[in-house]
Scaffold this active site. Sequence first.
Site, PDB file in Angstrom:
ATOM      1  N   CYS A   1      -7.342   1.660  -5.042  1.00  0.00           N
ATOM      2  CA  CYS A   1      -6.983   1.246  -3.683  1.00  0.00           C
ATOM      3  C   CYS A   1      -5.481   1.196  -3.477  1.00  0.00           C
ATOM      4  CB  CYS A   1      -7.529  -0.135  -3.396  1.00  0.00           C
ATOM      5  SG  CYS A   1      -9.292  -0.233  -3.569  1.00  0.00           S
TER       6      CYS A   1
ATOM      7  N   GLY B   1      -5.072   6.060   5.626  1.00  0.00           N
ATOM      8  CA  GLY B   1      -5.216   5.922   7.075  1.00  0.00           C
ATOM      9  C   GLY B   1      -5.974   4.681   7.500  1.00  0.00           C
ATOM     10  N   GLU B   2      -5.871   4.381   8.776  1.00  0.00           N
ATOM     11  CA  GLU B   2      -6.598   3.244   9.361  1.00  0.00           C
ATOM     12  C   GLU B   2      -7.687   3.840  10.264  1.00  0.00           C
ATOM     13  OE1 GLU B   2      -7.122  -0.059   9.316  1.00  0.00           O
ATOM     14  OE2 GLU B   2      -8.419   0.344  11.023  1.00  0.00           O
TER      15      GLU B   2
ATOM     16  N   SER C   1      -9.690  -5.813   5.580  1.00  0.00           N
ATOM     17  CA  SER C   1      -8.639  -6.104   4.599  1.00  0.00           C
ATOM     18  C   SER C   1      -7.895  -7.340   5.077  1.00  0.00           C
ATOM     19  CB  SER C   1      -7.690  -4.909   4.497  1.00  0.00           C
ATOM     20  OG  SER C   1      -8.409  -3.780   4.057  1.00  0.00           O
ATOM     21  N   LEU C   2      -8.184  -8.470   4.457  1.00  0.00           N
ATOM     22  CA  LEU C   2      -7.608  -9.732   4.921  1.00  0.00           C
ATOM     23  C   LEU C   2      -6.366 -10.096   4.100  1.00  0.00           C
ATOM     24  CD1 LEU C   2      -8.192 -11.841   7.107  1.00  0.00           C
ATOM     25  CD2 LEU C   2      -9.555 -13.097   5.428  1.00  0.00           C
ATOM     26  N   HIS C   3      -6.559 -10.254   2.813  1.00  0.00           N
ATOM     27  CA  HIS C   3      -5.462 -10.417   1.844  1.00  0.00           C
ATOM     28  C   HIS C   3      -4.641 -11.699   1.932  1.00  0.00           C
ATOM     29  CE1 HIS C   3      -6.535  -6.453   0.731  1.00  0.00           C
ATOM     30  NE2 HIS C   3      -5.834  -5.795   1.607  1.00  0.00           N
TER      31      HIS C   3
ATOM     32  N   CYS D   1       0.834  -1.208   0.000  1.00  0.00           N
ATOM     33  CA  CYS D   1       0.000   0.000   0.000  1.00  0.00           C
ATOM     34  C   CYS D   1       0.863   1.250   0.000  1.00  0.00           C
ATOM     35  CB  CYS D   1      -0.912  -0.006   1.225  1.00  0.00           C
ATOM     36  SG  CYS D   1      -1.998   1.420   1.310  1.00  0.00           S
TER      37      CYS D   1
ATOM     38  N   ASN E   1      -3.220  -3.200  -7.305  1.00  0.00           N
ATOM     39  CA  ASN E   1      -2.880  -2.055  -8.139  1.00  0.00           C
ATOM     40  C   ASN E   1      -1.390  -1.802  -8.131  1.00  0.00           C
ATOM     41  OD1 ASN E   1      -5.529  -1.217  -9.005  1.00  0.00           O
ATOM     42  ND2 ASN E   1      -5.897  -0.760  -6.849  1.00  0.00           N
TER      43      ASN E   1
ATOM     44  N   SER F   1     -13.495   0.489   6.360  1.00  0.00           N
ATOM     45  CA  SER F   1     -12.558  -0.583   6.024  1.00  0.00           C
ATOM     46  C   SER F   1     -11.383  -0.550   6.985  1.00  0.00           C
ATOM     47  CB  SER F   1     -12.069  -0.414   4.586  1.00  0.00           C
ATOM     48  OG  SER F   1     -11.174  -1.452   4.253  1.00  0.00           O
TER      49      SER F   1
HETATM   50  N1  SAH Z   1      -6.599   1.041   6.453  1.00  0.00           N
HETATM   51  C1  SAH Z   1      -7.843   0.570   5.935  1.00  0.00           C
HETATM   52  C2  SAH Z   1      -8.429   1.429   4.830  1.00  0.00           C
HETATM   53  C3  SAH Z   1      -7.527   1.926   3.715  1.00  0.00           C
HETATM   54  S1  SAH Z   1      -7.018   0.858   2.411  1.00  0.00           S
HETATM   55  C4  SAH Z   1      -7.717  -0.872   5.490  1.00  0.00           C
HETATM   56  O1  SAH Z   1      -6.637  -1.429   5.595  1.00  0.00           O
HETATM   57  O2  SAH Z   1      -8.710  -1.456   5.121  1.00  0.00           O
HETATM   58  C5  SAH Z   1      -8.343   0.483   1.387  1.00  0.00           C
HETATM   59  C6  SAH Z   1      -8.190  -0.888   0.742  1.00  0.00           C
HETATM   60  O3  SAH Z   1      -7.222  -0.880  -0.329  1.00  0.00           O
HETATM   61  C7  SAH Z   1      -7.706  -1.947   1.705  1.00  0.00           C
HETATM   62  O4  SAH Z   1      -8.412  -3.149   1.524  1.00  0.00           O
HETATM   63  C8  SAH Z   1      -6.269  -2.096   1.279  1.00  0.00           C
HETATM   64  O5  SAH Z   1      -5.717  -3.292   1.741  1.00  0.00           O
HETATM   65  C9  SAH Z   1      -6.376  -2.000  -0.209  1.00  0.00           C
HETATM   66  N2  SAH Z   1      -5.116  -1.788  -0.910  1.00  0.00           N
HETATM   67  C10 SAH Z   1      -4.030  -1.145  -0.463  1.00  0.00           C
HETATM   68  N3  SAH Z   1      -3.059  -1.165  -1.380  1.00  0.00           N
HETATM   69  C11 SAH Z   1      -3.531  -1.822  -2.440  1.00  0.00           C
HETATM   70  C12 SAH Z   1      -3.013  -2.149  -3.725  1.00  0.00           C
HETATM   71  N4  SAH Z   1      -1.788  -1.787  -4.077  1.00  0.00           N
HETATM   72  N5  SAH Z   1      -3.811  -2.831  -4.559  1.00  0.00           N
HETATM   73  C13 SAH Z   1      -5.052  -3.192  -4.224  1.00  0.00           C
HETATM   74  N6  SAH Z   1      -5.606  -2.901  -3.032  1.00  0.00           N
HETATM   75  C14 SAH Z   1      -4.853  -2.235  -2.154  1.00  0.00           C
END
Ligand code: SAH
Length: 359
Positions: A342, A158-159, A213-215, A118, A289, A190
């Site tokens: 995102c 931000g979170e 955001s699990l991932h 991110c 992304n 989120s």
């Molecule tokens: N901090 C919060 C909200 C901001 S991020 C969170 O973590 O949810 C918003 C979303 O974008 C989150 O799901 C994050 O994991 C995702 N995200 C961040 N970087 C990304 C990237 N390079 N490609 C796709 N999604 C991404």
Amino acid sequence: MVSLYDLSLAELTGFCAELGERPFRARQLYAWLYGKGENDFARMTDVPAAAREKLAARAHAKGLALRDALASKDGQTVKYLYGTDDGNFIETVFMKYKDRNSVCVSTQAGCRMGCKFCASGKLGLVRDLAPSEMALQVILSEREAGARTKNIVLMGIGEPLDNFDNVKKFIENFTDDHGRDLSRRAITLSSCGLVPGIERLAAELPQVNLAVSLHAPNDELRQEIMPVTKRYGVKAVVEAARKHYEATRRRPTFEYALIAGFNDGPEHARELAALLRGLNCLVNLIPLNGEGGGENGGENGGENARRGSGIGTTERFREALGQRHIPATVRRSLGADIDAACGQLRLRQERVPRGDQYA
Ligand code: SAH
């Protein structure tokens, strides 16, 4: 000087009383600030000039200045860059869909969660945003876009659960029936999975939707990309989402960015399905992304560069979840050509000191 967007209606009523104004005046101001989205006292035409003068001596409704705007080629997404009074930069994304608009709000200047993919957290946390700075992102972006929104997503920089009190006040003000009277059901927060924050969200803002955001389907993998996993493991996060659902009856979403060769195989889909089994939820698959935020960010290329999974892999992953009764959708990525998708919102200012950050 106080920003009126930092006050609840009750606090604004108290403030008006100090100025010798009746409670009616507070409701009138509140309707201007939120209902009409007006932040200039001079244009609040039905407020008597004397009252406006008293207000202007002690308060304002400003605090963000538009610095830049960038529209995607298709015109559906516009990213706004705002400067705060103390020289930070934050970003807001206004998305126009056919049937509805949505605004993506930043909750902090920077972020200390340090997710490797991110861009938003590259510089660490600079500071929390005030409720007024979140409100103004919506108000000013609507004005610029020439459109209103009923949907707010707290998914910008931000979170949000790391700034709970301010986020809560912002939501309460926007959803107050004397203000914008927005439905809390149209707001989605989120989080990267701060368990105590999820518990507070269920208790204090039960109508607001939760996205997590699990991932990754296990701690080992997730730790590689999300340092916060050391604090709250995937089982604890999913358990918190389950309790959130039980308390609120709002179906949680799990965001899952597909990273080629890392978390996008059939075994990962199986493991994810097992992890989420029995929970009424939705998985939102996000194509990773570009420009990645971490040291292996896609922009640098190289062997370790993280790349998003292809369409075929994404579709297979979705089907594998579906076969196991986990509904999944693939997120439309709007605004990638303007770095507004995102994870691509980030502080532009290079000289911001590196803030507080998870290792
Ligand atoms: N901090 C919060 C909200 C901001 S991020 C969170 O973590 O949810 C918003 C979303 O974008 C989150 O799901 C994050 O994991 C995702 N995200 C961040 N970087 C990304 C990237 N390079 N490609 C796709 N999604 C991404």
